[in-house]
Design a protein around this motif. Structure first.
Motif, PDB file in Angstrom:
ATOM      1  N   LEU A 131      21.677  -7.294  38.515  1.00  0.00           N
ATOM      2  CA  LEU A 131      22.652  -7.805  39.464  1.00  0.00           C
ATOM      3  C   LEU A 131      23.361  -9.038  38.918  1.00  0.00           C
ATOM      4  N   ARG A 132      22.626  -9.888  38.220  1.00  0.00           N
ATOM      5  CA  ARG A 132      23.271 -11.046  37.595  1.00  0.00           C
ATOM      6  C   ARG A 132      24.234 -10.597  36.503  1.00  0.00           C
ATOM      7  N   ALA A 133      23.873  -9.538  35.776  1.00  0.00           N
ATOM      8  CA  ALA A 133      24.793  -8.991  34.774  1.00  0.00           C
ATOM      9  C   ALA A 133      26.039  -8.423  35.449  1.00  0.00           C
ATOM     10  N   ALA A 134      25.857  -7.794  36.609  1.00  0.00           N
ATOM     11  CA  ALA A 134      27.008  -7.267  37.348  1.00  0.00           C
ATOM     12  C   ALA A 134      27.964  -8.393  37.734  1.00  0.00           C
ATOM     13  N   LEU A 135      27.406  -9.519  38.173  1.00  0.00           N
ATOM     14  CA  LEU A 135      28.241 -10.674  38.508  1.00  0.00           C
ATOM     15  C   LEU A 135      28.982 -11.181  37.280  1.00  0.00           C
ATOM     16  N   GLU A 136      28.307 -11.171  36.147  1.00  0.00           N
ATOM     17  CA  GLU A 136      28.948 -11.615  34.902  1.00  0.00           C
ATOM     18  C   GLU A 136      30.092 -10.684  34.518  1.00  0.00           C
ATOM     19  N   GLY A 195      19.137   0.297  28.791  1.00  0.00           N
ATOM     20  CA  GLY A 195      18.018   0.024  29.680  1.00  0.00           C
ATOM     21  C   GLY A 195      17.747  -1.429  29.942  1.00  0.00           C
ATOM     22  N   ASP A 196      18.654  -2.332  29.548  1.00  0.00           N
ATOM     23  CA  ASP A 196      18.434  -3.754  29.817  1.00  0.00           C
ATOM     24  C   ASP A 196      19.775  -4.460  29.994  1.00  0.00           C
ATOM     25  N   ALA A 197      19.723  -5.615  30.633  1.00  0.00           N
ATOM     26  CA  ALA A 197      20.944  -6.344  30.995  1.00  0.00           C
ATOM     27  C   ALA A 197      21.735  -6.841  29.787  1.00  0.00           C
ATOM     28  N   PRO A 198      21.100  -7.430  28.767  1.00  0.00           N
ATOM     29  CA  PRO A 198      21.887  -7.882  27.608  1.00  0.00           C
ATOM     30  C   PRO A 198      22.654  -6.746  26.933  1.00  0.00           C
ATOM     31  N   SER A 199      22.013  -5.578  26.829  1.00  0.00           N
ATOM     32  CA  SER A 199      22.703  -4.433  26.221  1.00  0.00           C
ATOM     33  C   SER A 199      23.877  -3.990  27.080  1.00  0.00           C
ATOM     34  N   LEU A 200      23.701  -4.057  28.386  1.00  0.00           N
ATOM     35  CA  LEU A 200      24.802  -3.704  29.289  1.00  0.00           C
ATOM     36  C   LEU A 200      26.012  -4.582  29.036  1.00  0.00           C
ATOM     37  N   LEU A 201      25.807  -5.891  28.995  1.00  0.00           N
ATOM     38  CA  LEU A 201      26.925  -6.806  28.778  1.00  0.00           C
ATOM     39  C   LEU A 201      27.590  -6.557  27.426  1.00  0.00           C
ATOM     40  N   ALA A 202      26.776  -6.290  26.422  1.00  0.00           N
ATOM     41  CA  ALA A 202      27.335  -6.044  25.087  1.00  0.00           C
ATOM     42  C   ALA A 202      28.182  -4.776  25.068  1.00  0.00           C
ATOM     43  N   GLU A 203      27.714  -3.715  25.729  1.00  0.00           N
ATOM     44  CA  GLU A 203      28.443  -2.450  25.730  1.00  0.00           C
ATOM     45  C   GLU A 203      29.718  -2.536  26.565  1.00  0.00           C
ATOM     46  N   VAL A 229      25.044   0.036  37.477  1.00  0.00           N
ATOM     47  CA  VAL A 229      24.060  -0.991  37.120  1.00  0.00           C
ATOM     48  C   VAL A 229      22.879  -0.986  38.080  1.00  0.00           C
ATOM     49  N   ASP A 230      21.667  -0.905  37.528  1.00  0.00           N
ATOM     50  CA  ASP A 230      20.464  -1.070  38.325  1.00  0.00           C
ATOM     51  C   ASP A 230      20.202  -2.558  38.529  1.00  0.00           C
ATOM     52  N   ARG A 285      35.675   6.850  32.278  1.00  0.00           N
ATOM     53  CA  ARG A 285      34.822   6.299  31.219  1.00  0.00           C
ATOM     54  C   ARG A 285      33.760   5.416  31.875  1.00  0.00           C
ATOM     55  N   VAL A 286      32.484   5.738  31.633  1.00  0.00           N
ATOM     56  CA  VAL A 286      31.396   5.116  32.375  1.00  0.00           C
ATOM     57  C   VAL A 286      30.332   4.584  31.427  1.00  0.00           C
ATOM     58  N   ILE A 287      29.743   3.435  31.786  1.00  0.00           N
ATOM     59  CA  ILE A 287      28.543   2.924  31.134  1.00  0.00           C
ATOM     60  C   ILE A 287      27.427   2.894  32.165  1.00  0.00           C
ATOM     61  N   LEU A 288      26.241   3.386  31.780  1.00  0.00           N
ATOM     62  CA  LEU A 288      25.075   3.420  32.656  1.00  0.00           C
ATOM     63  C   LEU A 288      24.048   2.394  32.204  1.00  0.00           C
ATOM     64  N   ALA A 289      23.443   1.685  33.154  1.00  0.00           N
ATOM     65  CA  ALA A 289      22.409   0.704  32.836  1.00  0.00           C
ATOM     66  C   ALA A 289      21.275   0.833  33.839  1.00  0.00           C
ATOM     67  N   ASP A 290      20.138   1.364  33.379  1.00  0.00           N
ATOM     68  CA  ASP A 290      18.957   1.527  34.226  1.00  0.00           C
ATOM     69  C   ASP A 290      17.756   1.643  33.308  1.00  0.00           C
ATOM     70  N   ASP A 291      16.672   0.918  33.617  1.00  0.00           N
ATOM     71  CA  ASP A 291      15.509   0.966  32.738  1.00  0.00           C
ATOM     72  C   ASP A 291      14.644   2.197  32.967  1.00  0.00           C
ATOM     73  N   ALA A 292      14.945   2.982  34.012  1.00  0.00           N
ATOM     74  CA  ALA A 292      14.237   4.237  34.249  1.00  0.00           C
ATOM     75  C   ALA A 292      14.891   5.336  33.409  1.00  0.00           C
TER      76      ALA A 292
END
Length: 217
Positions: A64-69, A32-40, A51-52, A2-9
């Motif tokens: 990268l800061r979201a990855a640390l979070e 495509g953005d960090a806040p959405s990544l954390l929420a998902e 994570v991009d 099960r994977v979540i992808l986060a990249d603005d491209a």
């Protein structure tokens, strides 16, 4: 998996989603953005988040800061960072935290589909995956390269270790014995003035801790 992808491209994000789906993995969300990544991640708790580094809202190091979070809040979730750049300040913190389920690949590596999928699987299984070029750049401290003391064979072993290979895997890849791999690993520690440790993750972390102690930027 099960994977979540986060990249603005968008093209890359959709391409990775198709690739993973074709390989039988479940893409829970592609954002495509960090806040959405954390929420998902909070919503789905995936096996791995890809994570991009540079994403909205600031297009700097938000990913990268979201990855640390994610590492702090959801340690059971693997984090695979994809980037065109090596951001030393946060990368060292990411890679010297909890050693399990963390990876850092340059985006050029994604075109090597088998390597990308192998890295994802290692994270899902609780392992690690570091791009050899990421480790080389992280270890570069300006005029002084701490790897200069290593022999070509020791560099080969370190590169294999950085990719998450076990001693058996390194031995098979380099066509040497497992005892020779251990000998080369111990020589690496000695030449870099690092304490000896067993287990692949601790070895890689020891090398990254060396960078952190040098304070290289």
């Amino acid at each position: 998996m099960r994977v979540i992808l986060a990249d603005d491209a968008t093209l890359l994000r959709e391409g990775l989603a198709r690739l993973l789906a074709e390989e039988g993995h479940e893409v829970l969300a592609a954002v495509g953005d960090a806040p959405s990544l954390l929420a998902e991640v909070d919503r789905h708790r995936p096996d791995v988040a890809v994570v991009d580094v540079r994403m909205p809202p600031t297009h700097t190091d938000d990913g990268l800061r979201a990855a640390l979070e994610i590492r702090r809040r959801f340690p059971e979730v693997g984090v695979l960072v994809l980037s065109q750049y090596v951001e030393k300040r946060y990368a060292v913190e990411l890679l010297t935290g909890d050693s399990a389920r963390v990876g850092y690949l340059l985006k050029d590596r994604v075109v090597q589909v088998d390597e990308f999928l192998d890295a994802l699987q290692r994270l899902a299984d609780g392992g690690v995956a570091f791009d050899p070029e990421v480790v080389r750049r992280l270890l570069s401290t300006g005029d002084r390269d701490p790897l200069e003391a290593l022999t070509p064979r020791e560099r080969d072993v370190l590169d294999q270790m950085a990719q998450g290979r076990t001693n058996a895997g390194i031995a098979a890849g380099l066509h040497i014995s497992q005892s020779a791999v251990e000998k080369h690993a111990n020589a690496i520690f000695d030449k870099l003035d690092l304490p000896r440790a067993t287990g692949y993750s601790r070895r890689v972390l020891a090398v990254l801790h060396y960078l952190e102690s040098e304070g290289g930027e």
